[in-house]
Design a protein around this motif. Structure first.
Motif, PDB file in Angstrom:
ATOM      1  N   GLY A 224       0.769  -1.273  -0.043  1.00  0.00           N
ATOM      2  CA  GLY A 224      -0.100   0.211  -0.184  1.00  0.00           C
ATOM      3  C   GLY A 224       0.609   1.193  -0.077  1.00  0.00           C
ATOM      4  O   GLY A 224       0.436   2.576   0.706  1.00  0.00           O
ATOM      5  N   GLY A 225       1.911   1.196  -0.690  1.00  0.00           N
ATOM      6  CA  GLY A 225       2.641   2.711  -0.760  1.00  0.00           C
ATOM      7  C   GLY A 225       2.751   3.227  -2.154  1.00  0.00           C
ATOM      8  O   GLY A 225       2.018   2.733  -2.934  1.00  0.00           O
ATOM      9  N   GLU A 226       3.692   3.965  -2.219  1.00  0.00           N
ATOM     10  CA  GLU A 226       3.764   4.847  -3.731  1.00  0.00           C
ATOM     11  C   GLU A 226       5.226   5.067  -3.963  1.00  0.00           C
ATOM     12  O   GLU A 226       6.087   5.100  -2.957  1.00  0.00           O
ATOM     13  N   LEU A 227       5.420   5.000  -5.163  1.00  0.00           N
ATOM     14  CA  LEU A 227       6.839   5.072  -5.720  1.00  0.00           C
ATOM     15  C   LEU A 227       7.005   6.542  -6.176  1.00  0.00           C
ATOM     16  O   LEU A 227       6.186   7.212  -6.700  1.00  0.00           O
ATOM     17  N   PHE A 228       8.294   7.039  -5.933  1.00  0.00           N
ATOM     18  CA  PHE A 228       8.643   8.381  -6.296  1.00  0.00           C
ATOM     19  C   PHE A 228      10.053   8.022  -6.954  1.00  0.00           C
ATOM     20  O   PHE A 228      10.981   7.420  -6.501  1.00  0.00           O
ATOM     21  N   ALA A 229      10.214   9.134  -8.076  1.00  0.00           N
ATOM     22  CA  ALA A 229      11.590   9.227  -8.678  1.00  0.00           C
ATOM     23  C   ALA A 229      12.448  10.376  -7.942  1.00  0.00           C
ATOM     24  O   ALA A 229      11.523  11.184  -7.842  1.00  0.00           O
ATOM     25  N   GLU A 260       3.645  14.326   2.549  1.00  0.00           N
ATOM     26  CA  GLU A 260       2.771  14.494   3.586  1.00  0.00           C
ATOM     27  C   GLU A 260       1.814  13.396   3.852  1.00  0.00           C
ATOM     28  O   GLU A 260       1.351  13.061   2.550  1.00  0.00           O
ATOM     29  N   GLY A 261       1.788  12.703   4.779  1.00  0.00           N
ATOM     30  CA  GLY A 261       0.752  11.774   4.968  1.00  0.00           C
ATOM     31  C   GLY A 261       1.702  10.245   5.064  1.00  0.00           C
ATOM     32  O   GLY A 261       0.816   9.240   5.171  1.00  0.00           O
ATOM     33  N   PHE A 262       2.829  10.193   4.676  1.00  0.00           N
ATOM     34  CA  PHE A 262       3.645   8.995   4.358  1.00  0.00           C
ATOM     35  C   PHE A 262       4.194   8.831   5.807  1.00  0.00           C
ATOM     36  O   PHE A 262       4.962   9.682   6.303  1.00  0.00           O
ATOM     37  N   SER A 263       4.036   7.669   6.180  1.00  0.00           N
ATOM     38  CA  SER A 263       4.666   7.233   7.687  1.00  0.00           C
ATOM     39  C   SER A 263       6.150   7.025   7.376  1.00  0.00           C
ATOM     40  O   SER A 263       6.926   7.331   8.432  1.00  0.00           O
ATOM     41  N   HIS A 264       6.596   6.485   6.417  1.00  0.00           N
ATOM     42  CA  HIS A 264       7.923   5.927   6.224  1.00  0.00           C
ATOM     43  C   HIS A 264       8.428   6.655   4.578  1.00  0.00           C
ATOM     44  O   HIS A 264       7.781   6.443   3.745  1.00  0.00           O
ATOM     45  N   TYR A 285      16.163  19.622   4.504  1.00  0.00           N
ATOM     46  CA  TYR A 285      15.596  18.332   3.975  1.00  0.00           C
ATOM     47  C   TYR A 285      14.261  18.549   4.000  1.00  0.00           C
ATOM     48  O   TYR A 285      13.702  18.415   5.396  1.00  0.00           O
ATOM     49  N   PRO A 286      13.534  18.616   3.191  1.00  0.00           N
ATOM     50  CA  PRO A 286      11.967  18.780   3.187  1.00  0.00           C
ATOM     51  C   PRO A 286      11.567  17.589   3.445  1.00  0.00           C
ATOM     52  O   PRO A 286      10.550  17.057   2.380  1.00  0.00           O
ATOM     53  N   VAL A 287      11.476  17.009   4.556  1.00  0.00           N
ATOM     54  CA  VAL A 287      10.767  15.694   4.864  1.00  0.00           C
ATOM     55  C   VAL A 287       9.826  16.212   5.945  1.00  0.00           C
ATOM     56  O   VAL A 287      10.314  16.549   7.006  1.00  0.00           O
ATOM     57  N   PRO A 288       8.470  15.830   5.986  1.00  0.00           N
ATOM     58  CA  PRO A 288       7.577  15.899   7.084  1.00  0.00           C
ATOM     59  C   PRO A 288       8.491  15.446   8.397  1.00  0.00           C
ATOM     60  O   PRO A 288       8.829  14.162   8.517  1.00  0.00           O
ATOM     61  N   ASP A 289       7.978  16.109   9.448  1.00  0.00           N
ATOM     62  CA  ASP A 289       8.390  15.771  10.901  1.00  0.00           C
ATOM     63  C   ASP A 289       8.060  14.336  11.227  1.00  0.00           C
ATOM     64  O   ASP A 289       8.862  13.510  11.946  1.00  0.00           O
ATOM     65  N   ASP A 290       6.951  13.902  11.002  1.00  0.00           N
ATOM     66  CA  ASP A 290       6.336  12.560  11.351  1.00  0.00           C
ATOM     67  C   ASP A 290       6.755  11.382  10.126  1.00  0.00           C
ATOM     68  O   ASP A 290       6.120  10.564  10.220  1.00  0.00           O
ATOM     69  N   THR A 291       7.510  11.933   9.308  1.00  0.00           N
ATOM     70  CA  THR A 291       7.853  10.894   8.283  1.00  0.00           C
ATOM     71  C   THR A 291       9.211  10.150   8.599  1.00  0.00           C
ATOM     72  O   THR A 291      10.237  11.278   8.709  1.00  0.00           O
ATOM     73  N   GLN A 292       9.115   9.074   8.750  1.00  0.00           N
ATOM     74  CA  GLN A 292      10.743   8.582   9.263  1.00  0.00           C
ATOM     75  C   GLN A 292      11.492   8.036   7.839  1.00  0.00           C
ATOM     76  O   GLN A 292      10.841   7.437   7.097  1.00  0.00           O
ATOM     77  N   VAL A 293      12.739   8.489   7.864  1.00  0.00           N
ATOM     78  CA  VAL A 293      13.525   7.816   6.714  1.00  0.00           C
ATOM     79  C   VAL A 293      14.339   6.571   6.639  1.00  0.00           C
ATOM     80  O   VAL A 293      14.966   6.747   7.973  1.00  0.00           O
ATOM     81  N   HIS A 294      14.329   5.857   6.040  1.00  0.00           N
ATOM     82  CA  HIS A 294      15.233   4.554   6.146  1.00  0.00           C
ATOM     83  C   HIS A 294      15.808   4.235   4.801  1.00  0.00           C
ATOM     84  O   HIS A 294      15.281   4.691   3.674  1.00  0.00           O
ATOM     85  N   THR A 295      16.996   3.684   4.804  1.00  0.00           N
ATOM     86  CA  THR A 295      17.578   3.253   3.593  1.00  0.00           C
ATOM     87  C   THR A 295      17.624   1.885   3.313  1.00  0.00           C
ATOM     88  O   THR A 295      18.219   1.132   4.408  1.00  0.00           O
TER      89      THR A 295
END
Length: 513
Positions: A224-229, A260-264, A285-295
Motif C-alpha cells: 500500500g505504498g507509492e513510488l517516487f523518482a 505529507e501523510g507518508f509514515s515512512h 531536508y524537506p521531509v515532514p517531521d512525522d515521516t521516518q527516513v530509512h535506507t
C-alpha cells in the motif's frame, strides 16, 4: 612504442570507443597517436563544456566511459560545470588532461596551473603520469577507478611522457560488481513494511533501471505504498511494462506537501530529498517531521538486487504490476506555453527516443505527461549546473546512433553551450533541439517572486531578461550548420517536430513562449 600510443592502445583494450576532444599544444603527441592506434573514435568539440557534457551523455546511455581530451588546467576548468553534473550523475568517464613536459613545469609558463586543485572536486580520483613506460598502467588504474566508483576519473599526462618511447599496453583488471545490501537490512525493511502506516519509496540511480522499478512497484502494490523518482535522475526509462511514478518536486514546500501523510520514506539508491537552496524558515531536508527516513540501498550498493530481495521478503515477487492509464495529452493550439511544448514533444515523439530535459523553469511539464509517450529514456540535469542539454544530447546521439534524440532546452541554458550544434552538424547526429524561447531566466524571476519582489527594479529586471537583443536561435543554428525553424503556435510546433523527425541529421526548433 610512444607513451601516447601505449595509453590509447590500453584504452581500446579496456573497451573505450570514443574520445571527445578539444586539444592544444601539450596534447599533440596524443592527437598524432589517434592515427597510429585503431579503434578509438575522436569527436571534436568547440568548447570544453561540450566535451565533458557529451562524455556524460554517452556514459549515461551506454554505462561505459568515454574519454575526454582537454588542454591543461584552463581547458579543464572550462569543462568543470558539466563535470559537476557528471559527478552528481555518478557517471564514469576518463578525463585525460595534457600537462607541460615534466622538465618545463617548474618554469611557470603562462598556462601552468594547479590542475589537481581544479580536478579534485569533480573527480573520484586524480592521478599523474610518471613516465612513458608507466603511462599505460597509470591509465589502467584510472579506468578501473572510474568504473568501480562510478565517478569521473582524471589522469594528467605530461607531454614528454606521451612523446617519449618505451610505452607498452597493459591489461585492465576486472572491476568488481557493486556491493550487495546486507540481508539483515532487507529483513529490517520488510518487517517495517509489515507494520502499520503508509510507505513511500524514493528511487534514484540504478534503482530506476526497469528491473528495479518493476520490483519496487510490486512491493508498493503489496504494502500500500507509492513510488517516487528522485528530482533529477541521471536516466529514467519509460515504456510498456515499466510502471510510471511521480517525481519529487523542485521547490521544498512542494516536496513537503508531496510527502505529507507518508509514515515512512524508503531510500533506494537515492539521498534524502534536499532543497536546492536554503530559504528562510524552510528546512534543508524537506521531509515532514512525522515521516521516518530509512535506507534500503545507498547510492553505491546494488539497488536493483536489493529491491528484488525485498520483493521476495514481502511476498511481492509474484504480484501483478499495477496497470495505470496514461495521462491525457491535449493537442496544443494557439500560442505556445511550456505545457504546450511538452505536449507537442510527447505527441510527436518517435519510438525509443532519448529525451534530454534541460527545460529548467519550462521542463517540469514533460515528466508529468511522459507516460503517454512511446518508450523512451529521459536524461536530466543532475547537478544543477546549466548548459548540459546540448552537450549531453550530443553524447547520447554518439552512444545510440539508432535512437532519435530530442533535446528539450531552455534558451538561457542553451546559450552556455550552443557550440554543441557544430559537433552535431559535423557528425551528422540525429538530434532535434527544441529551444523554449521565453527570452528570460524564468527560474530567477520565480525566485524573485518567492523572495517577495513582485515588481523588480530596473537592475534586477535586466539581470533576469534575455531580451535587448533577443537571441535569434534559428540564425545561430544555421551559423553552426544546423537547419533552424521558428514556431509560435501549437500547430506550427507539431509540424516542425514531425518534419525534423522525418529527416536525418540535427535540427533546431525555436519554440517561442
Amino acid at each position: 612504442m610512444k607513451g601516447s600510443e601505449s595509453l590509447l592502445a590500453t584504452a581500446v583494450s579496456a573497451g573505450v570507443q570514443v574520445c571527445f576532444a578539444n586539444p592544444g599544444t601539450t596534447e599533440i603527441p596524443l592527437v598524432e597517436a589517434f592515427d597510429q592506434v585503431a579503434g578509438l573514435r575522436a569527436v571534436l568539440a568547440l568548447s570544453e563544456g561540450v566535451v565533458t557534457g557529451a562524455a556524460d551523455g554517452y556514459a549515461r546511455m551506454t554505462g561505459a566511459p568515454a574519454m575526454t581530451l582537454l588542454h591543461l588546467g584552463p581547458g579543464f576548468a572550462n569543462g568543470i560545470a558539466n563535470l559537476h553534473n557528471a559527478r552528481r550523475a555518478r557517471t564514469p568517464m576518463m578525463n585525460l588532461i595534457g600537462e607541460h613536459a615534466s622538465w618545463h613545469q617548474a618554469a611557470d609558463a603562462p598556462l601552468t596551473s594547479d590542475i589537481e586543485s581544479l580536478a579534485s572536486p569533480v573527480s573520484g580520483s586524480v592521478r599523474r603520469t610518471t613516465s612513458a613506460a608507466n603511462a599505460a598502467a597509470e591509465f589502467a588504474e584510472a579506468y578501473r577507478a572510474t568504473m568501480q566508483q562510478r565517478l569521473p576519473a582524471t589522469l594528467i599526462a605530461a607531454a614528454d611522457h606521451m612523446w617519449e618511447q618505451g610505452g607498452e599496453p597493459v591489461e585492465v583488471a576486472a572491476v568488481p560488481e557493486p556491493p550487495s545490501v546486507d540481508d539483515d537490512q532487507v529483513t529490517a525493511i520488510a518487517k517495517l513494511l509489515a507494520g502499520s502506516g503508509r510507505p513511500a519509496f524514493l528511487l534514484g540511480g540504478r534503482a530506476l533501471e526497469p528491473a528495479g522499478v518493476r520490483a519496487a512497484a510490486r512491493i508498493a502494490a503489496t504494502v500500500g505504498g507509492e513510488l517516487f523518482a528522485e528530482r533529477s535522475p541521471a536516466r529514467i526509462d519509460r515504456g510498456p511494462g515499466i510502471p510510471p511514478m511521480r517525481s519529487i518536486p523542485y521547490f521544498p514546500e512542494d516536496v513537503l506537501r508531496t510527502l505529507e501523510g507518508f509514515s515512512h520514506l524508503i531510500l533506494v539508491g537515492a539521498r534524502t530529498p534536499v532543497s536546492f537552496f536554503g530559504y528562510p524558515d524552510v528546512p534543508s531536508y524537506p521531509v515532514p517531521d512525522d515521516t521516518q527516513v530509512h535506507t534500503l540501498a545507498d547510492v553505491e550498493q546494488n539497488a536493483v538486487e536489493a529491491l528484488q530481495a525485498l520483493a521476495e521478503a514481502t511476498g511481492s515477487a509474484a504480484t501483478e504490476l499495477p496497470v495505470i492509464a496514461p495521462p491525457e495529452v491535449p493537442t496544443p493550439s494557439g500560442a505556445l506555453s511550456a505545457a504546450g511544448i511538452a505536449a507537442a514533444i510527447v505527441l510527436t515523439q518517435p519510438e525509443n527516443a532519448v529525451v534530454v530535459n534541460e527545460g529548467v523553469s519550462s521542463g517540469a511539464a514533460f515528466p508529468a505527461i511522459a507516460a503517454a509517450a512511446p518508450a523512451h529514456s529521459e536524461l536530466t540535469n543532475t547537478g544543477g549546473a546549466i548548459g548540459m542539454g546540448l552537450p549531453v544530447a550530443t553524447g547520447a546521439a554518439i552512444a545510440c546512433p539508432d535512437r532519435p534524440v530530442i533535446n528539450f532546452q531552455a534558451d538561457g541554458s542553451a546559450a552556455y553551450s550552443v557550440q554543441a550544434l557544430w559537433t552535431q552538424a559535423r557528425e551528422g547526429l540525429n538530434v532535434t533541439t527544441v529551444i523554449c524561447a521565453n527570452s528570460r531566466y524564468g527560474i530567477l524571476q520565480a525566485e524573485l517572486r518567492r523572495a517577495g519582489v513582485d515588481q523588480p527594479g530596473p537592475a534586477a529586471a535586466s539581470m533576469t531578461s534575455l531580451a535587448g537583443p533577443t537571441v535569434d536561435w534559428t540564425a545561430a543554428a544555421r551559423g553552426f550548420g544546423v537547419p533552424g525553424t521558428r514556431a509560435t503556435t501549437g500547430p506550427e510546433l507539431l509540424d516542425a517536430l514531425r518534419r525534423a523527425h522525418a529527416e536525418p541529421g540535427p535540427h533546431l526548433i525555436e519554440a517561442v513562449i
